[in-house]
Enzyme design. Structure first.
Site, PDB file in Angstrom:
ATOM      1  N   PRO A 124      -5.950   1.771  -1.248  1.00 42.58           N
ATOM      2  CG  PRO A 124      -4.646  -0.187  -1.264  1.00 42.58           C
ATOM      3  CD  PRO A 124      -4.551   1.182  -1.899  1.00 42.58           C
TER       4      PRO A 124
ATOM      5  CG  ASP B 217      -1.652   3.539   0.771  1.00 42.21           C
ATOM      6  OD1 ASP B 217      -2.126   2.378   0.379  1.00 42.21           O
ATOM      7  OD2 ASP B 217      -1.424   4.532   0.119  1.00 42.21           O
ATOM      8  CG  HIS B 218      -3.446  -3.101   3.096  1.00 41.40           C
ATOM      9  ND1 HIS B 218      -2.539  -3.724   3.531  1.00 41.40           N
ATOM     10  CD2 HIS B 218      -4.558  -3.950   3.502  1.00 41.40           C
ATOM     11  CE1 HIS B 218      -2.596  -4.854   4.109  1.00 41.40           C
ATOM     12  NE2 HIS B 218      -3.945  -5.111   4.068  1.00 41.40           N
ATOM     13  NE  ARG B 219      -1.374   2.678  -2.723  1.00 39.32           N
ATOM     14  CZ  ARG B 219      -1.291   3.670  -3.499  1.00 39.32           C
ATOM     15  NH1 ARG B 219      -1.490   3.732  -4.469  1.00 39.32           N
ATOM     16  NH2 ARG B 219      -1.457   4.977  -2.733  1.00 39.32           N
ATOM     17  CB  ALA B 220       2.137   2.906   2.958  1.00 39.06           C
TER      18      ALA B 220
END
Length: 426
Positions: free
Chosen positions: A226, A398-401
């Protein structure tokens, strides 16, 4: 004794590789460490060396051939050894009856058939690449990607040896799955799909292995990571002045991009929450700043990684980047040079691009897109309007990271380093 030289596992996520060229001919005598061939992986050319003294008895594969990892590519014999055993090996291989010699694979490349569990009382499914026993023949990497992309391996026909399902088979199947339309109270008829014909094309150039890999990885990145984007407009007058001073005394010219790479490395160390990589099981954090540099080589886009950027002098960093670009154009980068890193620098400023947003290079956490430096009106400390040299940068994350606040702090640290460029060198 006579032995087979097999295609090595040159990349942790490849089931096969392309034999680019032989460096030897049949009958050549080799010393330990001699290069016998170059192999094209999905990112680079890798040289294959022999571990012991040997004589090349026969070359089994033509240059340009794609060979599964572990398959024989040549027959070697000991110096002074009779040719009889080597001739027998050649006959066995060419007769499709290669001896069952143990093959050393990387752990991620061992292919072990695994049964697909069937529901209680139901017969085991027969896969398109199976033998009717309900077994699925697929590499571990293909299985992992199939899980990530929700692809049913039972429905696939593999393109690997003996119908084995490879990573690209899974990705191709995922790309072919139609996206379900969003429900609408007034649905509109779908437009007819575009038909691509080669008839009107002036040239038809088959995709290279590298180009296919670039397309696949970037498509996977946009689908699974994302992305969000942060943009800053950085005044670089002080940096340009310092660069001119450095170049007036340096033995080789330092580029603006070198300053940005160095600043990015420092910012990763200063904001360690950005120096990470997301995995399905854990967040990986790093102390050293390894920064990749996007290179539009003559063979395609590659991203060699510069290790420990924060500890390199600017001249050493510049020399390292120039060397990587040169070897990228020659296709001589090693696979290890294309792995690792948490952030990539992509600079299109030399092409006159003012501002752009780049796609993250998986599995990294971010990529910094740098535009061209140009004169713009800026507000001086005394509130007067003056002409300043400004560069627009966009950080894709990366919005997960990393969350937005973390990415903003990293970008703010980068901006501070660029505004006071002497701190980049300290």
């Amino acid at each position: 004794m006579a032995r087979l030289l097999r295609m090595p596992g040159v990349s942790a996520d490849s089931d096969e590789a392309l034999l680019d060229a032989w460096s030897v001919q049949a009958g050549a005598s080799l010393k330990a460490g001699d290069v016998v061939a170059s192999v094209e992986t999905e990112k680079a050319l890798v040289e294959i060396e022999v571990d012991d003294d040997a004589v090349v008895h026969a070359l089994l594969v033509e240059p340009g051939s794609t060979v599964p990892v572990g398959d024989p590519i040549a027959v070697l014999r000991e110096p002074g050894e009779s040719t009889a055993a080597a001739d027998e090996l050649v006959a066995q291989v060419r007769g499709a009856a290669a001896p069952a010699a143990p093959v050393a694979f990387a752990a991620a490349e061992i292919v072990t058939p695994e049964p697909v569990p069937a529901s209680s009382g139901a017969p085991a499914p027969t896969s398109a690449n199976g033998n009717g026993s309900g077994r699925i023949f697929a590499s571990p990497l293909a299985r992992r990607i199939a899980t990530e992309l929700d692809v049913d391996l039972v429905t696939l026909t593999g393109s690997g040896p003996n119908g084995r399902i490879l990573r690209d088979d899974v990705r191709a199947a995922a790309a072919a799955v139609p996206v379900a339309p969003v429900a609408s109270p007034e649905p509109k008829p779908a437009a007819a799909p575009a038909v691509v014909s080669e008839a009107g094309a002036s040239t038809v150039t088959p995709h290279s292995k590298l180009r296919r890999t670039i397309a696949s990885r970037l498509q996977e990145s946009k689908r699974t990571a994302p992305h969000f984007y942060l943009t800053r407009h950085l005044r670089v007058d002080a940096l340009l002045t310092l660069r001119n001073e450095v170049n007036s005394q340096a033995s080789q010219r330092i580029s603006v991009n070198d300053f940005f790479i160095k600043a990015a490395g420092r910012a990763l160390v200063d904001v360690p929450e950005m120096n990470v990589v997301w995995t399905d099981d854990a967040m990986l954090s790093y102390e050293r700043a390894d920064v990749s540099v996007a290179v539009a080589s003559e063979r395609g886009l590659v991203t060699p990684t510069v290790r420990g950027v924060e500890s390199l002098s600017l001249s050493t960093l510049s020399a390292t980047v120039k060397d990587a670009i040169s070897r990228a154009n020659a296709g001589r980068l090693q696979q290890s040079e294309l792995e690792g890193g948490t952030l990539t620098i992509s600079n299109l400023g030399m092409f006159g691009v003012d501002e752009f947003a780049a796609i993250i290079n998986p599995p990294q956490a971010a990529i910094l897109a740098i535009g061209a430096a140009g004169k713009r009106p800026v507000v001086a400390p005394d509130d007067s309007i003056v002409a300043g040299t400004v560069v627009s940068v966009t950080l894709s994350v990366d919005h997960r990271a990393a969350d937005g606040a973390v990415a903003a702090r990293w970008l703010d640290r980068l901006a501070a380093l660029v505004a006071a460029p002497m701190s980049i060198l300290l």
